[in-house]
Design a protein around this motif. Sequence first.
Motif, mmCIF file in Angstrom:
data_model
loop_
_atom_site.group_PDB
_atom_site.id
_atom_site.type_symbol
_atom_site.label_atom_id
_atom_site.label_comp_id
_atom_site.label_asym_id
_atom_site.label_seq_id
_atom_site.Cartn_x
_atom_site.Cartn_y
_atom_site.Cartn_z
ATOM 1 N N TRP A 132 22.160 -26.194 32.394
ATOM 2 C CA TRP A 132 22.617 -25.194 33.380
ATOM 3 C C TRP A 132 21.444 -24.602 34.148
ATOM 4 N N ILE A 170 30.423 -16.428 33.910
ATOM 5 C CA ILE A 170 29.664 -16.900 32.748
ATOM 6 C C ILE A 170 28.161 -16.643 32.905
ATOM 7 N N GLU A 176 32.955 -12.008 27.176
ATOM 8 C CA GLU A 176 33.015 -11.543 25.783
ATOM 9 C C GLU A 176 31.725 -10.815 25.402
HETATM 10 C C1 LIG Z 1 26.307 -19.728 37.497
HETATM 11 C C2 LIG Z 1 25.450 -19.965 36.276
HETATM 12 C C3 LIG Z 1 24.080 -20.039 36.423
HETATM 13 C C4 LIG Z 1 23.286 -20.300 35.288
HETATM 14 N N1 LIG Z 1 21.948 -20.469 35.473
HETATM 15 C C5 LIG Z 1 21.163 -20.721 34.404
HETATM 16 C C6 LIG Z 1 19.769 -20.989 34.591
HETATM 17 O O1 LIG Z 1 19.273 -21.057 35.722
HETATM 18 N N2 LIG Z 1 19.013 -21.228 33.502
HETATM 19 C C7 LIG Z 1 19.523 -21.203 32.246
HETATM 20 O O2 LIG Z 1 18.757 -21.389 31.304
HETATM 21 N N3 LIG Z 1 20.857 -20.984 32.024
HETATM 22 C C8 LIG Z 1 21.680 -20.757 33.081
HETATM 23 N N4 LIG Z 1 23.042 -20.576 32.898
HETATM 24 C C9 LIG Z 1 23.589 -20.657 31.547
HETATM 25 C C10 LIG Z 1 24.137 -19.322 31.028
HETATM 26 O O3 LIG Z 1 23.088 -18.450 30.689
HETATM 27 C C11 LIG Z 1 25.029 -19.638 29.823
HETATM 28 O O4 LIG Z 1 26.107 -20.447 30.295
HETATM 29 C C12 LIG Z 1 25.592 -18.377 29.188
HETATM 30 O O5 LIG Z 1 24.576 -17.654 28.548
HETATM 31 C C13 LIG Z 1 26.686 -18.732 28.145
HETATM 32 O O6 LIG Z 1 26.215 -19.668 27.247
HETATM 33 P P1 LIG Z 1 27.041 -21.011 26.906
HETATM 34 O O7 LIG Z 1 27.458 -21.620 28.208
HETATM 35 O O8 LIG Z 1 26.191 -21.817 25.983
HETATM 36 O O9 LIG Z 1 28.346 -20.522 26.170
HETATM 37 P P2 LIG Z 1 28.458 -20.106 24.631
HETATM 38 O O10 LIG Z 1 27.401 -19.105 24.318
HETATM 39 O O11 LIG Z 1 28.514 -21.332 23.794
HETATM 40 O O12 LIG Z 1 29.851 -19.395 24.616
HETATM 41 C C14 LIG Z 1 31.100 -20.132 24.502
HETATM 42 C C15 LIG Z 1 32.215 -19.132 24.386
HETATM 43 O O13 LIG Z 1 32.050 -18.346 23.169
HETATM 44 C C16 LIG Z 1 32.023 -16.964 23.477
HETATM 45 N N5 LIG Z 1 31.080 -16.259 22.595
HETATM 46 C C17 LIG Z 1 29.815 -16.647 22.298
HETATM 47 N N6 LIG Z 1 29.224 -15.731 21.486
HETATM 48 C C18 LIG Z 1 30.140 -14.746 21.292
HETATM 49 C C19 LIG Z 1 30.145 -13.533 20.556
HETATM 50 N N7 LIG Z 1 29.052 -13.153 19.882
HETATM 51 N N8 LIG Z 1 31.255 -12.764 20.576
HETATM 52 C C20 LIG Z 1 32.373 -13.147 21.270
HETATM 53 N N9 LIG Z 1 32.435 -14.313 21.985
HETATM 54 C C21 LIG Z 1 31.345 -15.084 21.994
HETATM 55 C C22 LIG Z 1 31.551 -16.889 24.917
HETATM 56 O O14 LIG Z 1 31.945 -15.682 25.532
HETATM 57 C C23 LIG Z 1 32.222 -18.119 25.525
HETATM 58 O O15 LIG Z 1 33.542 -17.839 25.884
HETATM 59 C C24 LIG Z 1 23.864 -20.391 33.995
HETATM 60 C C25 LIG Z 1 25.260 -20.333 33.871
HETATM 61 C C26 LIG Z 1 26.051 -20.152 34.986
HETATM 62 C C27 LIG Z 1 27.535 -20.163 34.808
#
Ligand SMILES: Cc1cc2nc3c(=O)[nH]c(=O)nc-3n(C[C@H](O)[C@H](O)[C@H](O)COP(=O)(O)OP(=O)(O)OC[C@H]3O[C@@H](n4cnc5c(N)ncnc54)[C@H](O)[C@@H]3O)c2cc1C
Length: 402
Positions: free
Chosen positions: A170, A366, A372
């Motif tokens: 991402w 996100i 969340e």
């Molecule tokens: C538009 C956009 C730009 C981005 N740009 C970057 C970037 O430039 N560089 C970079 O490194 N990353 C980037 N990201 C990544 C972003 O930081 C992550 O997508 C975000 O932190 C969520 O992590 P994940 O996708 O691994 O989801 P996960 O953390 O795996 O979460 C999956 C689901 O579980 C839920 N969940 C997780 N933990 C908990 C908890 N403790 N309590 C309740 N629910 C929970 C979440 O809410 C979600 O619904 C970007 C994302 C987007 C959408």
Amino acid sequence: MDFGDTPEEAAFRAEARDWLEANAPAKGSPEAFDLMSSPGRSTEQEKELAGQARNWQAKLASGGWACLDWPPEYGGRGASTAETIIFEQEQSRFGISMSMFMAALEMAAPTLMTWGTDEQKQQFLNPIRRGEMVFAQLFSEPNAGSDLAGLQTRAVKDGDEFVVNGQKVWNSYAHLADWGILLARTNPGVPKHQGLSYFFVKMDSEGLELRPLRQMTGGAEFNETFFDNVRIPAENVVGGVDNGWAVAQTTLNSERAAVGAQASVVDVRALVELAEEKGQAGDLAVRQALARAWMRSEVLRYLGMRVYTALSQGAEIGPEASIMKLLTGDHLRDTSQTAMELLGPEGMLDDDAWVTRMVSHFAHKIGGGTPEIQRNVIGERILGLAREPRADRGIPFRELKV
Ligand SMILES: Cc1cc2nc3c(=O)[nH]c(=O)nc-3n(C[C@H](O)[C@H](O)[C@H](O)COP(=O)(O)OP(=O)(O)OC[C@H]3O[C@@H](n4cnc5c(N)ncnc54)[C@H](O)[C@@H]3O)c2cc1C
């Protein structure tokens, strides 16, 4: 309480507007550039737009309008938060997209100012200000997003270098970036937050491979980034080896502040105009939706002012940034849905902003922390609920089941 400009701020706004009118491309003009990818845009076209964005940042720098709130010793004007926001508000009226610079200006630079050595500040800050160094954030991994400290990319010391192996995901605009800010594990023998280091890595390093991720908008702003024995000089560690979590907090706080300080993202007037244009402004359900949209946008505006006030007083951004982020996501979803209903089948063919907003609101929700996670912040920091249980506290990372 008066939320209008003071006489000094009004004078500053007029000066900024005059300069922008003389120098910036108008919205919709052939010189306007928008970096949000759209379907069918080739990599070459995207690189050309990125070049226009770099030229614009250079023009800001030579005109004395770049990085207004940076201290003069780093090339800024030492401007107040209010002045910086005024300039951004005025700039947003023109055909300019600054999203590509988010990681450089809002993440790498403030982190350098807090943690960088004099040599690092010397090397990076001026080129960042002039748009010559674009950065990407290389933090998230397939198994580490919300739980960022659980990341697995390894950096192993080898003489004067670190050798990096692993995968990030991402990574916005990484394909257009010159440098990356990288968080990697340097010590798996300690609890997960304690064994991380923060690096600056050149995006053209040998062994670093990017793969684009195409989204449902049709664009491909994101990338996967693979590290296969990538060598990074030890002098590119920022803030000390194994101190990366503390350094990353500066980056993440600044990112949150930037997201939280965004002005209301949907102009409700445009929605009202669309309803009138489609002859639907008298429809009861449409009127209800328009009134709800206006109320939300007003709440966002006042929350934004709280964030600006906190920033201008040098205070930490509080949980209001979480409320703003949640509400902005809902606002984007509901307003774009109303617009699509007003447009009817035509909406699917519509290549203007509404359909893009409709499909991209998920990303907005996100990025920078999921709903969340924001609600957890509100629960813990506003409502005083018990902190989430953590089964991994105090356990060395290598003993965790990941
Ligand atoms: C538009 C956009 C730009 C981005 N740009 C970057 C970037 O430039 N560089 C970079 O490194 N990353 C980037 N990201 C990544 C972003 O930081 C992550 O997508 C975000 O932190 C969520 O992590 P994940 O996708 O691994 O989801 P996960 O953390 O795996 O979460 C999956 C689901 O579980 C839920 N969940 C997780 N933990 C908990 C908890 N403790 N309590 C309740 N629910 C929970 C979440 O809410 C979600 O619904 C970007 C994302 C987007 C959408």
